[in-house]
Every structure is written in structure tokens, then in C-alpha cells.
Design a protein around this motif. Sequence first.
Motif, PDB file in Angstrom:
ATOM      1  N   UNK A 278       0.865  -1.177   0.000  1.00 10.86           N
ATOM      2  CA  UNK A 278       0.000   0.000   0.000  1.00 10.86           C
ATOM      3  C   UNK A 278       0.905   1.232   0.000  1.00 10.86           C
ATOM      4  N   UNK A 279       0.771   2.135  -0.978  1.00 10.49           N
ATOM      5  CA  UNK A 279       1.642   3.320  -1.029  1.00 10.49           C
ATOM      6  C   UNK A 279       1.229   4.382  -0.010  1.00 10.49           C
ATOM      7  N   UNK A 280       1.447   4.058   1.262  1.00 15.87           N
ATOM      8  CA  UNK A 280       1.065   4.945   2.360  1.00 15.87           C
ATOM      9  C   UNK A 280       2.308   5.580   2.980  1.00 15.87           C
ATOM     10  N   UNK A 281       2.144   6.217   4.128  1.00 17.69           N
ATOM     11  CA  UNK A 281       3.268   6.910   4.770  1.00 17.69           C
ATOM     12  C   UNK A 281       4.396   5.953   5.115  1.00 17.69           C
ATOM     13  N   UNK A 282       4.062   4.732   5.522  1.00 21.94           N
ATOM     14  CA  UNK A 282       5.098   3.758   5.864  1.00 21.94           C
ATOM     15  C   UNK A 282       5.939   3.436   4.638  1.00 21.94           C
ATOM     16  N   UNK A 283       5.275   3.181   3.523  1.00 23.50           N
ATOM     17  CA  UNK A 283       6.032   2.870   2.307  1.00 23.50           C
ATOM     18  C   UNK A 283       6.908   4.044   1.895  1.00 23.50           C
ATOM     19  N   UNK A 284       6.355   5.248   1.920  1.00 23.89           N
ATOM     20  CA  UNK A 284       7.130   6.388   1.447  1.00 23.89           C
ATOM     21  C   UNK A 284       8.269   6.749   2.403  1.00 23.89           C
ATOM     22  N   UNK A 285       8.151   6.363   3.654  1.00 18.34           N
ATOM     23  CA  UNK A 285       9.279   6.495   4.582  1.00 18.34           C
ATOM     24  C   UNK A 285      10.408   5.568   4.124  1.00 18.34           C
ATOM     25  N   UNK A 286      10.042   4.346   3.755  1.00 19.82           N
ATOM     26  CA  UNK A 286      11.017   3.386   3.248  1.00 19.82           C
ATOM     27  C   UNK A 286      11.601   3.855   1.917  1.00 19.82           C
ATOM     28  N   UNK A 287      10.743   4.318   1.042  1.00 19.69           N
ATOM     29  CA  UNK A 287      11.180   4.807  -0.268  1.00 19.69           C
ATOM     30  C   UNK A 287      12.112   6.009  -0.118  1.00 19.69           C
ATOM     31  N   UNK A 288      11.838   6.863   0.851  1.00 17.77           N
ATOM     32  CA  UNK A 288      12.692   8.017   1.107  1.00 17.77           C
ATOM     33  C   UNK A 288      14.096   7.583   1.497  1.00 17.77           C
ATOM     34  N   UNK A 289      14.182   6.490   2.271  1.00 19.84           N
ATOM     35  CA  UNK A 289      15.492   5.970   2.669  1.00 19.84           C
ATOM     36  C   UNK A 289      16.278   5.498   1.453  1.00 19.84           C
ATOM     37  N   UNK A 290      15.588   4.895   0.496  1.00 22.93           N
ATOM     38  CA  UNK A 290      16.257   4.445  -0.723  1.00 22.93           C
ATOM     39  C   UNK A 290      16.691   5.652  -1.557  1.00 22.93           C
TER      40      UNK A 290
END
Length: 329
Positions: A278-290
Motif C-alpha cells: 500500500x503506497x502509504x506513509x510507511x512505504x514512502x518512509x522506506x522509499x525516502x530511505x532508498x
Amino acid sequence: MNLLLNQQDLYTPGDQAVWKGRIDGEQRDWMRWHQLMECTDLMVNPDLSQSVVFLGFCSDEGVVRNQGRIGAKDGPGAIRNVLANLPVHFSSKLKLKDAGDIFLKDSDLESSQLTLGYALSSILKAGGFPIVLGGGHEVTYGHYLGIKDYLRDGGHKIGMINLDAHLDMRALAGGKGNSGTGFYQIEADRKDTDQAFHYMAIGIQEISNTSGLINYAKSKGTQIVERKDLVPSKLNAIKDQIETFASEVDYIYLTVDLDAFAAPYAPGVSALAFNGIVPDDLFFDLYSAIMGLPNMKSMDIAELNPYFDIDARTAKLAADLIFKFVNRF
């Protein structure tokens, strides 16, 4: 010598006519991407410094060979349609450039992958940051060939991060690659040249991979982060794992297979994942790290199939991933 000259029937330069859309004003604060996009021709060895460079890979031959849903060859155009109207929030020091498209001819996927490699290497050598718009996930092997050509001395360690429901590490079928064999081909190539294989797959689902494939990937040193592990309590540990993985290599290549995402957010893909990310805040936190990895030097978006998209949801998701990266570049 520009190696693309030998494959010029598979390459077309960027087309300014593609980049059109709404105009809210001519001052930068009111502009949209189509107003700042510059089209370029890789045949003439352009200066691409301080540029994010888009390159389309208009192939779904690998998807066809892999018995998936046909249509991803039109993914680059669908993504561009959304990118054109994005508002400008990125630094004035950054340039956006469209280097055009790589095409398929006579079902010859291997020639298109080789041409993609030449094109991507040209972008890197000219100082640009390539973002390849897919196209099926056969884009992976072509992308890798470009990185390999760019890092000619063979002494550099390449790390690959794949956001995907599938490992894409199956053996060749009839001696030919497809959209699910990219990392198998890369591992074989690294082994043949006595180079280490560094692969992290995030979003993997057991329902989408045989146990034999999972065990095979692990035997080759693949770091697997399953979809079920993408929960708040494990987020920091996964981010630490990503940073450690990146610190052990020289070059990070990110590939995003849109079928990693749950079907309501990404219906327009070659192989649907009903219970994906699900492209939610948790995912985008992870994506931001990448995105924040200092040695991330190229990326691609794969498997957008506009024929199965609903209200351009998948194309908009792809555009948002690119938008967030460009704003941070």
C-alpha cells in the motif's frame, strides 16, 4: 564512437510535441514539467550534467514470453502523459531532459536490451541521472548492461534494489530471457566475470514465487524483504538493512516493478498483486530511505500496462514515485 549508431533503427530521440499540457503561468512558481522539459538526441553526445534524463523502453516481448498481459510497451507514453502536468517544485539547478525511446523490432528482445544498455551508458557518461520508463521488467537486464558498460574496469560493485512481488530470478526458458529472468541473467554474468552479486528484493510475496525459486535466490546471496514484513515495528530495521546493503557497493540501481503494489492502487500492470504494498506513509518512509542513498545512480519503473489501468491510477503512482525523487535530487 557512439555505439547507438549501430542500433539506430531501434532508437528515436526525444520529441518535444509529446510534452504538452496545462499552462498556469510563465514564472517558474507557476510552471509544470512540460514547460521545462528539454528533448535530446543521444546520437549527438549531448551534455547531460545536472540533468534527470528520461528514456522509454517500449517493449513487452519479455512479458509475452512470460505469459503475462500484453500492453506494457505503451507504458512510457502513459507515464509521460502524467509527468507532463506535474507542478515544478524541484531546484532551478536541475534540468529535465527526455532522451526518447528504445523500441522492439521483430520480437528481438535481446537487441533492444543491448540498445538500452548503450543508451543508458551514454546518459551516465554524459553526466545525467537516467530514469528508464518501462515497458516490461525485461528492462532490468538491459539496464544492467548499461551500468556494466559504464563501469568498464570491472572493479566496481553494483547493488540492485528491486521493489517487486516477484524475485525475477527464474532460469531462461528455451535459452531466452523474459520479464522474469533478469536477475538470473545478471547473477550468471557476474559469476562469469568473477564479480560479486548484490541483490536486495523488497515486497516479495510467497504466493508469487515458488519455494524452489526463493531457496535458489537465497543460495545466491539475495536479501529478501517480504511484503508481510513491511510493518511499522520492522521499518527501522529494514531501513538499516538497506543502508548497510548500499554501503557495501559502489553503485545502486533501483528498479520498481509496479506489480509490487496492491491492485486498487496499481491495476494497470502485467501481473496483478491483489495484496501488494500500500503506497502509504510507511512505504514512502522506506522509499525516502532508498532515495537518500548517496550512491543511487539510476532507476527504472517497470510493468505499467495502460490497457488495464483505471483512471490512470498506476501511471499516477509511477509519476508520484518519480516526482518525489526529482524533488529530492
